[in-house]
Write a protein that holds these residues in place. Structure first.
Motif, PDB file in Angstrom:
ATOM      1  N   PHE A  75       2.691   3.425   6.372  1.00 60.59           N
ATOM      2  CA  PHE A  75       3.204   2.894   5.108  1.00 60.59           C
ATOM      3  C   PHE A  75       4.700   2.606   5.199  1.00 60.59           C
ATOM      4  O   PHE A  75       5.167   1.549   4.763  1.00 60.59           O
ATOM      5  CB  PHE A  75       2.906   3.881   3.980  1.00 60.59           C
ATOM      6  CG  PHE A  75       3.492   3.489   2.662  1.00 60.59           C
ATOM      7  CD1 PHE A  75       3.066   2.348   2.005  1.00 60.59           C
ATOM      8  CD2 PHE A  75       4.477   4.269   2.068  1.00 60.59           C
ATOM      9  CE1 PHE A  75       3.609   1.980   0.775  1.00 60.59           C
ATOM     10  CE2 PHE A  75       5.021   3.912   0.851  1.00 60.59           C
ATOM     11  CZ  PHE A  75       4.588   2.768   0.202  1.00 60.59           C
ATOM     12  N   LEU A  76       5.459   3.525   5.795  1.00 57.25           N
ATOM     13  CA  LEU A  76       6.899   3.315   5.928  1.00 57.25           C
ATOM     14  C   LEU A  76       7.213   2.149   6.862  1.00 57.25           C
ATOM     15  O   LEU A  76       8.130   1.354   6.590  1.00 57.25           O
ATOM     16  CB  LEU A  76       7.561   4.599   6.445  1.00 57.25           C
ATOM     17  CG  LEU A  76       7.527   5.804   5.498  1.00 57.25           C
ATOM     18  CD1 LEU A  76       8.152   7.022   6.160  1.00 57.25           C
ATOM     19  CD2 LEU A  76       8.227   5.491   4.183  1.00 57.25           C
ATOM     20  N   VAL A  77       6.463   2.035   7.958  1.00 59.81           N
ATOM     21  CA  VAL A  77       6.686   0.930   8.889  1.00 59.81           C
ATOM     22  C   VAL A  77       6.361  -0.403   8.208  1.00 59.81           C
ATOM     23  O   VAL A  77       7.079  -1.401   8.382  1.00 59.81           O
ATOM     24  CB  VAL A  77       5.840   1.117  10.162  1.00 59.81           C
ATOM     25  CG1 VAL A  77       5.939  -0.101  11.071  1.00 59.81           C
ATOM     26  CG2 VAL A  77       6.297   2.353  10.925  1.00 59.81           C
ATOM     27  N   ARG A  78       5.289  -0.433   7.423  1.00 57.83           N
ATOM     28  CA  ARG A  78       4.943  -1.667   6.716  1.00 57.83           C
ATOM     29  C   ARG A  78       5.982  -2.024   5.662  1.00 57.83           C
ATOM     30  O   ARG A  78       6.272  -3.210   5.451  1.00 57.83           O
ATOM     31  CB  ARG A  78       3.562  -1.516   6.079  1.00 57.83           C
ATOM     32  CG  ARG A  78       2.432  -1.665   7.079  1.00 57.83           C
ATOM     33  CD  ARG A  78       1.110  -1.257   6.508  1.00 57.83           C
ATOM     34  NE  ARG A  78       0.039  -1.422   7.472  1.00 57.83           N
ATOM     35  CZ  ARG A  78      -1.101  -0.755   7.472  1.00 57.83           C
ATOM     36  NH1 ARG A  78      -1.318   0.158   6.520  1.00 57.83           N
ATOM     37  NH2 ARG A  78      -2.021  -0.981   8.385  1.00 57.83           N
ATOM     38  N   LEU A  79       6.552  -1.023   5.009  1.00 58.78           N
ATOM     39  CA  LEU A  79       7.621  -1.309   4.054  1.00 58.78           C
ATOM     40  C   LEU A  79       8.828  -1.926   4.766  1.00 58.78           C
ATOM     41  O   LEU A  79       9.449  -2.867   4.253  1.00 58.78           O
ATOM     42  CB  LEU A  79       8.036  -0.033   3.331  1.00 58.78           C
ATOM     43  CG  LEU A  79       7.144   0.453   2.190  1.00 58.78           C
ATOM     44  CD1 LEU A  79       7.720   1.733   1.590  1.00 58.78           C
ATOM     45  CD2 LEU A  79       6.984  -0.614   1.112  1.00 58.78           C
ATOM     46  N   ALA A  80       9.152  -1.386   5.938  1.00 57.74           N
ATOM     47  CA  ALA A  80      10.265  -1.949   6.705  1.00 57.74           C
ATOM     48  C   ALA A  80       9.962  -3.380   7.132  1.00 57.74           C
ATOM     49  O   ALA A  80      10.830  -4.265   7.066  1.00 57.74           O
ATOM     50  CB  ALA A  80      10.548  -1.071   7.927  1.00 57.74           C
ATOM     51  N   ALA A 124       1.991  -5.879  -6.235  1.00 54.82           N
ATOM     52  CA  ALA A 124       0.674  -6.032  -5.622  1.00 54.82           C
ATOM     53  C   ALA A 124       0.710  -5.690  -4.136  1.00 54.82           C
ATOM     54  O   ALA A 124      -0.199  -5.031  -3.612  1.00 54.82           O
ATOM     55  CB  ALA A 124       0.162  -7.461  -5.825  1.00 54.82           C
ATOM     56  N   GLU A 125       1.760  -6.105  -3.434  1.00 52.59           N
ATOM     57  CA  GLU A 125       1.855  -5.819  -2.010  1.00 52.59           C
ATOM     58  C   GLU A 125       2.065  -4.331  -1.756  1.00 52.59           C
ATOM     59  O   GLU A 125       1.480  -3.756  -0.818  1.00 52.59           O
ATOM     60  CB  GLU A 125       3.002  -6.625  -1.385  1.00 52.59           C
ATOM     61  CG  GLU A 125       2.709  -8.100  -1.230  1.00 52.59           C
ATOM     62  CD  GLU A 125       1.497  -8.347  -0.348  1.00 52.59           C
ATOM     63  OE1 GLU A 125       1.574  -8.076   0.854  1.00 52.59           O
ATOM     64  OE2 GLU A 125       0.457  -8.799  -0.866  1.00 52.59           O
ATOM     65  N   VAL A 126       2.891  -3.691  -2.563  1.00 50.38           N
ATOM     66  CA  VAL A 126       3.124  -2.257  -2.387  1.00 50.38           C
ATOM     67  C   VAL A 126       1.846  -1.471  -2.673  1.00 50.38           C
ATOM     68  O   VAL A 126       1.522  -0.500  -1.973  1.00 50.38           O
ATOM     69  CB  VAL A 126       4.281  -1.790  -3.290  1.00 50.38           C
ATOM     70  CG1 VAL A 126       4.404  -0.268  -3.256  1.00 50.38           C
ATOM     71  CG2 VAL A 126       5.594  -2.421  -2.848  1.00 50.38           C
ATOM     72  N   LEU A 127       1.086  -1.885  -3.678  1.00 46.93           N
ATOM     73  CA  LEU A 127      -0.190  -1.231  -3.953  1.00 46.93           C
ATOM     74  C   LEU A 127      -1.147  -1.377  -2.780  1.00 46.93           C
ATOM     75  O   LEU A 127      -1.839  -0.425  -2.399  1.00 46.93           O
ATOM     76  CB  LEU A 127      -0.815  -1.812  -5.219  1.00 46.93           C
ATOM     77  CG  LEU A 127      -0.222  -1.380  -6.562  1.00 46.93           C
ATOM     78  CD1 LEU A 127      -0.885  -2.150  -7.702  1.00 46.93           C
ATOM     79  CD2 LEU A 127      -0.375   0.123  -6.763  1.00 46.93           C
ATOM     80  N   HIS A 128      -1.191  -2.573  -2.213  1.00 46.72           N
ATOM     81  CA  HIS A 128      -2.079  -2.791  -1.072  1.00 46.72           C
ATOM     82  C   HIS A 128      -1.683  -1.923   0.120  1.00 46.72           C
ATOM     83  O   HIS A 128      -2.546  -1.370   0.807  1.00 46.72           O
ATOM     84  CB  HIS A 128      -2.052  -4.271  -0.671  1.00 46.72           C
ATOM     85  CG  HIS A 128      -2.781  -4.570   0.595  1.00 46.72           C
ATOM     86  ND1 HIS A 128      -4.166  -4.539   0.690  1.00 46.72           N
ATOM     87  CD2 HIS A 128      -2.329  -4.883   1.845  1.00 46.72           C
ATOM     88  CE1 HIS A 128      -4.534  -4.838   1.930  1.00 46.72           C
ATOM     89  NE2 HIS A 128      -3.446  -5.042   2.647  1.00 46.72           N
ATOM     90  N   MET A 129      -0.387  -1.800   0.367  1.00 43.77           N
ATOM     91  CA  MET A 129       0.069  -1.006   1.506  1.00 43.77           C
ATOM     92  C   MET A 129      -0.080   0.491   1.271  1.00 43.77           C
ATOM     93  O   MET A 129      -0.289   1.261   2.215  1.00 43.77           O
ATOM     94  CB  MET A 129       1.530  -1.348   1.824  1.00 43.77           C
ATOM     95  CG  MET A 129       1.736  -2.740   2.399  1.00 43.77           C
ATOM     96  SD  MET A 129       3.459  -3.061   2.866  1.00 43.77           S
ATOM     97  CE  MET A 129       4.226  -3.211   1.253  1.00 43.77           C
ATOM     98  N   SER A 130       0.018   0.925   0.026  1.00 44.26           N
ATOM     99  CA  SER A 130      -0.004   2.359  -0.269  1.00 44.26           C
ATOM    100  C   SER A 130      -1.410   2.902  -0.503  1.00 44.26           C
ATOM    101  O   SER A 130      -1.600   4.122  -0.505  1.00 44.26           O
ATOM    102  CB  SER A 130       0.852   2.658  -1.509  1.00 44.26           C
ATOM    103  OG  SER A 130       0.331   1.988  -2.648  1.00 44.26           O
ATOM    104  N   ARG A 131      -2.399   2.045  -0.706  1.00 43.08           N
ATOM    105  CA  ARG A 131      -3.756   2.519  -0.994  1.00 43.08           C
ATOM    106  C   ARG A 131      -4.299   3.471   0.059  1.00 43.08           C
ATOM    107  O   ARG A 131      -4.851   4.541  -0.293  1.00 43.08           O
ATOM    108  CB  ARG A 131      -4.683   1.323  -1.185  1.00 43.08           C
ATOM    109  CG  ARG A 131      -6.050   1.661  -1.796  1.00 43.08           C
ATOM    110  CD  ARG A 131      -7.058   2.102  -0.758  1.00 43.08           C
ATOM    111  NE  ARG A 131      -7.182   1.150   0.312  1.00 43.08           N
ATOM    112  CZ  ARG A 131      -7.711   1.431   1.492  1.00 43.08           C
ATOM    113  NH1 ARG A 131      -8.151   2.650   1.754  1.00 43.08           N
ATOM    114  NH2 ARG A 131      -7.784   0.515   2.432  1.00 43.08           N
ATOM    115  N   PRO A 132      -4.178   3.182   1.386  1.00 41.51           N
ATOM    116  CA  PRO A 132      -4.692   4.147   2.369  1.00 41.51           C
ATOM    117  C   PRO A 132      -4.051   5.524   2.259  1.00 41.51           C
ATOM    118  O   PRO A 132      -4.740   6.550   2.390  1.00 41.51           O
ATOM    119  CB  PRO A 132      -4.366   3.481   3.716  1.00 41.51           C
ATOM    120  CG  PRO A 132      -4.271   2.029   3.406  1.00 41.51           C
ATOM    121  CD  PRO A 132      -3.681   1.960   2.046  1.00 41.51           C
ATOM    122  N   LEU A 133      -2.741   5.565   2.024  1.00 42.61           N
ATOM    123  CA  LEU A 133      -2.058   6.852   1.895  1.00 42.61           C
ATOM    124  C   LEU A 133      -2.532   7.592   0.649  1.00 42.61           C
ATOM    125  O   LEU A 133      -2.757   8.811   0.689  1.00 42.61           O
ATOM    126  CB  LEU A 133      -0.547   6.634   1.849  1.00 42.61           C
ATOM    127  CG  LEU A 133       0.310   7.885   1.666  1.00 42.61           C
ATOM    128  CD1 LEU A 133       0.076   8.872   2.798  1.00 42.61           C
ATOM    129  CD2 LEU A 133       1.789   7.511   1.580  1.00 42.61           C
TER     130      LEU A 133
END
Length: 363
Positions: free
Chosen positions: A119-124, A236-245
């Motif tokens: 999640f952190l790598v995707r945010l970066a 929407a993008e942050v929700l998509h990236m954070s769903r697995p976590l």
């Protein structure tokens, strides 16, 4: 390392074929999906990392970089996409080892760390890309190739960059003439003194200036220019990236038999997709209107919709409903020669893969 990179670029078709064959054979290794699966998963992780490195080498080919879009020149030099690919290659091995040494309950601690790192790598990556849509979980760079430049070819659907003589560098003629031109320039550079080369390059009026590097949009710029639709897109993008976590943290607390993680994770996915769909059709330039999305972004929207099928393979839905349907299919096809054997083998692999979170995570 440089020699290996050149060899991979020259033999990329052969490399792809061997990687696909090796990855396919790992599913037939003994003790697949057994309690002592560390060995097969280690082999799979090693092959996956090699594949990711080879793909990164091929995609970072200097010729492809020159033919890429201008946005690539402004991206971060750190290979975030490669980091995400390596994490995805290692996550199943981490899960198997954690389950073997610490048990089914405590393995979720390690999975939470893995998903948090991703999640952190995707945010970066999301930030360094200028807050563009994350493609394939971040493994594919989002390069805008839509025909907006004057030298674009509408038949190709993406921009076609031409050299100073108006040739398409991707055509056979363009590559040949470019190679001859480069050979002549290299020969002239070798034969002439270095001080003369520097003097000519500095005073040559016909030399084209380097293309301007586009500035990456910031959060404040997105808010001022795009307003609410831009903020909704980011949400929407942050929700998509954070769903697995979110899903892993809920599974860690409530366990695999609880419906709460399943329902909340599905709600997060559906909410993010609904927001993105609303923004796409809101009529605002970059983050609105389906025509504002590039071809790769439209494919990503379709991919995210297809990922919803993984909810059929996640507990407790799988144990309650899907497993019964698979047993029925196996029982019906069992009397049929060959087909019954192949069906039973496929169902065995599906049931085995379902026991691994990382195979059904869709992250």
């Amino acid at each position: 390392m440089e020699l290996y990179s050149k060899w991979v670029r020259r033999n990329k078709d052969y490399v792809h074929s061997m990687e696909s064959l090796a990855n396919g054979l790992t599913w037939l290794l003994p003790e697949r999906f057994s309690e002592t699966e560390i060995g097969p998963e280690a082999v799979t992780a090693f092959l996956g990392i090699i594949t990711s490195i080879n793909e990164h080498i091929i995609e970072s080919d200097p010729l492809q970089r020159r033919m890429g879009a201008m946005e690539e020149s402004s991206s971060s030099s750190f290979p975030w996409s490669l980091g995400i690919s390596v994490l995805k290659d290692l996550e199943t091995l981490v899960e198997v080892m954690a389950q073997h040494f610490y048990g089914d309950d405590k393995k979720w601690n390690f999975l939470a760390v893995t998903e948090g790192t991703k999640f952190l790598v995707r945010l970066a990556l999301f930030r360094d890309s200028g807050y563009k849509m994350v493609l394939n979980g971040g493994e594919i760079a989002n390069v805008d190739n839509r025909p907006e430049a004057s030298n674009s070819d509408p038949r190709l659907g993406n921009s076609v960059r031409r050299d100073r003589f108006g040739r398409d560098p991707r055509s056979l003629e363009g590559r040949a003439l470019s190679a001859l031109s480069k050979f002549g320039e290299d020969a002239r550079m070798i034969s002439e003194p270095k001080w003369l080369n520097r003097f000519q390059n500095h005073h040559d009026p016909t030399m084209e200036p380097p293309p301007p590097v586009p500035k990456k949009p910031t959060l404040s710029k997105i808010w001022s220019e795009k307003g609410v639709p831009g903020v909704l897109f980011l949400t929407a993008e942050v929700l998509h990236m954070s769903r697995p976590l979110i899903y892993v943290l809920l599974m860690r607390k409530y366990g695999v038999r609880s419906w709460l993680p399943w329902f909340l994770a599905l709600s997060v996915d559906l909410t993010g997709m609904s927001i993105l769909s609303h923004v796409r059709h809101s009529g605002h330039s970059r983050y609105g209107g389906s025509s504002s999305l590039s071809a790769s972004e439209k494919d990503e929207v379709k991919r995210r919709k297809m990922l919803l099928a993984f909810y059929l393979m996640r507990d407790p839905f799988f144990s309650r409903y899907t497993r019964k349907r698979l047993d029925t299919v196996e029982r019906v096809s069992e009397p049929i020669p060959i087909i019954g054997f192949l069906t039973a083998k496929i169902i065995e692999l599906v049931i085995g893969a379902q026991t691994r979170y990382t195979y059904m995570s869709g992250s």
